[in-house]
Scaffold this active site. Structure first.
Site, PDB file in Angstrom:
ATOM      1  N   ASP A  45      -4.452   5.659   5.752  1.00 48.93           N
ATOM      2  CA  ASP A  45      -5.076   6.890   6.225  1.00 48.93           C
ATOM      3  C   ASP A  45      -6.226   6.502   7.152  1.00 48.93           C
ATOM      4  O   ASP A  45      -6.019   6.289   8.342  1.00 48.93           O
ATOM      5  CB  ASP A  45      -5.545   7.719   5.025  1.00 48.93           C
ATOM      6  CG  ASP A  45      -5.894   9.151   5.379  1.00 48.93           C
ATOM      7  OD1 ASP A  45      -6.299   9.413   6.518  1.00 48.93           O
ATOM      8  OD2 ASP A  45      -5.778  10.016   4.509  1.00 48.93           O
ATOM      9  N   PHE A  57      -1.800  16.473   4.445  1.00 53.42           N
ATOM     10  CA  PHE A  57      -2.093  15.958   3.108  1.00 53.42           C
ATOM     11  C   PHE A  57      -0.788  15.884   2.324  1.00 53.42           C
ATOM     12  O   PHE A  57      -0.194  16.905   2.003  1.00 53.42           O
ATOM     13  CB  PHE A  57      -3.098  16.855   2.384  1.00 53.42           C
ATOM     14  CG  PHE A  57      -3.736  16.173   1.217  1.00 53.42           C
ATOM     15  CD1 PHE A  57      -3.036  15.982   0.038  1.00 53.42           C
ATOM     16  CD2 PHE A  57      -5.032  15.700   1.298  1.00 53.42           C
ATOM     17  CE1 PHE A  57      -3.608  15.333  -1.040  1.00 53.42           C
ATOM     18  CE2 PHE A  57      -5.622  15.062   0.230  1.00 53.42           C
ATOM     19  CZ  PHE A  57      -4.908  14.871  -0.941  1.00 53.42           C
ATOM     20  N   GLU A  77       0.834  -1.205   0.000  1.00 54.49           N
ATOM     21  CA  GLU A  77       0.000   0.000   0.000  1.00 54.49           C
ATOM     22  C   GLU A  77       0.865   1.250   0.000  1.00 54.49           C
ATOM     23  O   GLU A  77       1.993   1.223   0.490  1.00 54.49           O
ATOM     24  CB  GLU A  77      -0.867   0.013   1.272  1.00 54.49           C
ATOM     25  CG  GLU A  77      -2.224  -0.607   1.110  1.00 54.49           C
ATOM     26  CD  GLU A  77      -3.237   0.382   0.578  1.00 54.49           C
ATOM     27  OE1 GLU A  77      -2.895   1.232  -0.260  1.00 54.49           O
ATOM     28  OE2 GLU A  77      -4.392   0.310   1.007  1.00 54.49           O
ATOM     29  N   ASP A  78       0.313   2.339  -0.499  1.00 54.26           N
ATOM     30  CA  ASP A  78       1.030   3.611  -0.462  1.00 54.26           C
ATOM     31  C   ASP A  78       0.911   4.277   0.901  1.00 54.26           C
ATOM     32  O   ASP A  78       1.894   4.683   1.490  1.00 54.26           O
ATOM     33  CB  ASP A  78       0.560   4.550  -1.579  1.00 54.26           C
ATOM     34  CG  ASP A  78      -0.937   4.842  -1.565  1.00 54.26           C
ATOM     35  OD1 ASP A  78      -1.699   4.216  -0.792  1.00 54.26           O
ATOM     36  OD2 ASP A  78      -1.369   5.684  -2.372  1.00 54.26           O
ATOM     37  N   ARG A  81       1.928  12.752  -8.553  1.00 55.51           N
ATOM     38  CA  ARG A  81       2.458  11.394  -8.377  1.00 55.51           C
ATOM     39  C   ARG A  81       3.930  11.306  -8.771  1.00 55.51           C
ATOM     40  O   ARG A  81       4.685  10.523  -8.221  1.00 55.51           O
ATOM     41  CB  ARG A  81       1.691  10.384  -9.235  1.00 55.51           C
ATOM     42  CG  ARG A  81       0.311  10.069  -8.778  1.00 55.51           C
ATOM     43  CD  ARG A  81      -0.272   8.922  -9.627  1.00 55.51           C
ATOM     44  NE  ARG A  81      -1.706   8.845  -9.535  1.00 55.51           N
ATOM     45  CZ  ARG A  81      -2.383   8.291  -8.535  1.00 55.51           C
ATOM     46  NH1 ARG A  81      -1.736   7.764  -7.523  1.00 55.51           N
ATOM     47  NH2 ARG A  81      -3.690   8.275  -8.536  1.00 55.51           N
TER      48      ARG A  81
END
Length: 183
Positions: A107, A156, A103-104, A169
């Protein structure tokens, strides 16, 4: 949405390209030690984890099977919709296989929880999770990944695969996006 350019839209760099490379190398060594003879299936959660996934796989000195899954809970917004939608399923049968879910960012934890349950129903030999970033302030304290690149504050972030509305990205670093860009 007021997207202009990274030099205008990023308030500060959280992790440099050099810091990221060093951490990914260390994680690759850890995974190699655990999975040397197990031939794991490395599953990339598209699109955000793609940069991390490729770099991580290249750091692993063992046989790996590579596959991709795509789920969505954000769309183009800055907050989760609260519903995970499967966009692209695996091509590999994971029954009896060791699975490493890449996973990146963790959250809310919604996607991770969904994927653990989704893969668990397919009877793999094991499921381990690795997340490049973990925003621990945003999810239940009992939700943990097996491996984590960096824990981050509740800001963020974009770059190294992470986006806002499909922008940023391509940044080689992790940067904090100015609130005026996404609010």
């Amino acid at each position: 949405m007021r997207i202009t350019s990274p030099s205008n839209d990023i308030s500060h760099v959280l992790f440099t390209e050099k810091q990221i490379a060093a951490r990914v190398e260390a994680l690759g060594m850890d995974l190699t030690a655990e999975y040397r003879d197990k031939k794991p299936v490395m599953v990339c959660v598209l699109k955000g984890a793609s940069f991390f996934y490729i770099d991580l796989c290249r750091q692993m000195d063992c046989a790996i099977d590579m596959d991709f899954i795509s789920v969505s809970s954000y769309g183009t917004g800055s907050k989760s919709s609260g519903v995970v939608r499967l966009v692209k399923d695996l091509d590999t049968d994971i029954t009896g296989r060791h699975v490493i879910l890449v996973e990146d960012i963790i959250d809310s934890g919604l996607t991770l929880s969904y994927l653990r349950e989704f893969f668990g129903s397919r009877k793999p030999a094991s499921i381990k999770t690795i997340s490049f970033l973990d925003k621990t302030a945003r999810h239940a304290s009992d939700l943990k990944t097996d491996y984590c690149g960096f824990e981050i504050p509740d800001e963020f972030v974009v770059g190294y695969g992470l986006d806002y509305a499909n922008y940023y990205r391509n940044l080689a670093y992790i940067g904090v996006l100015k609130p005026e860009v996404y609010q």
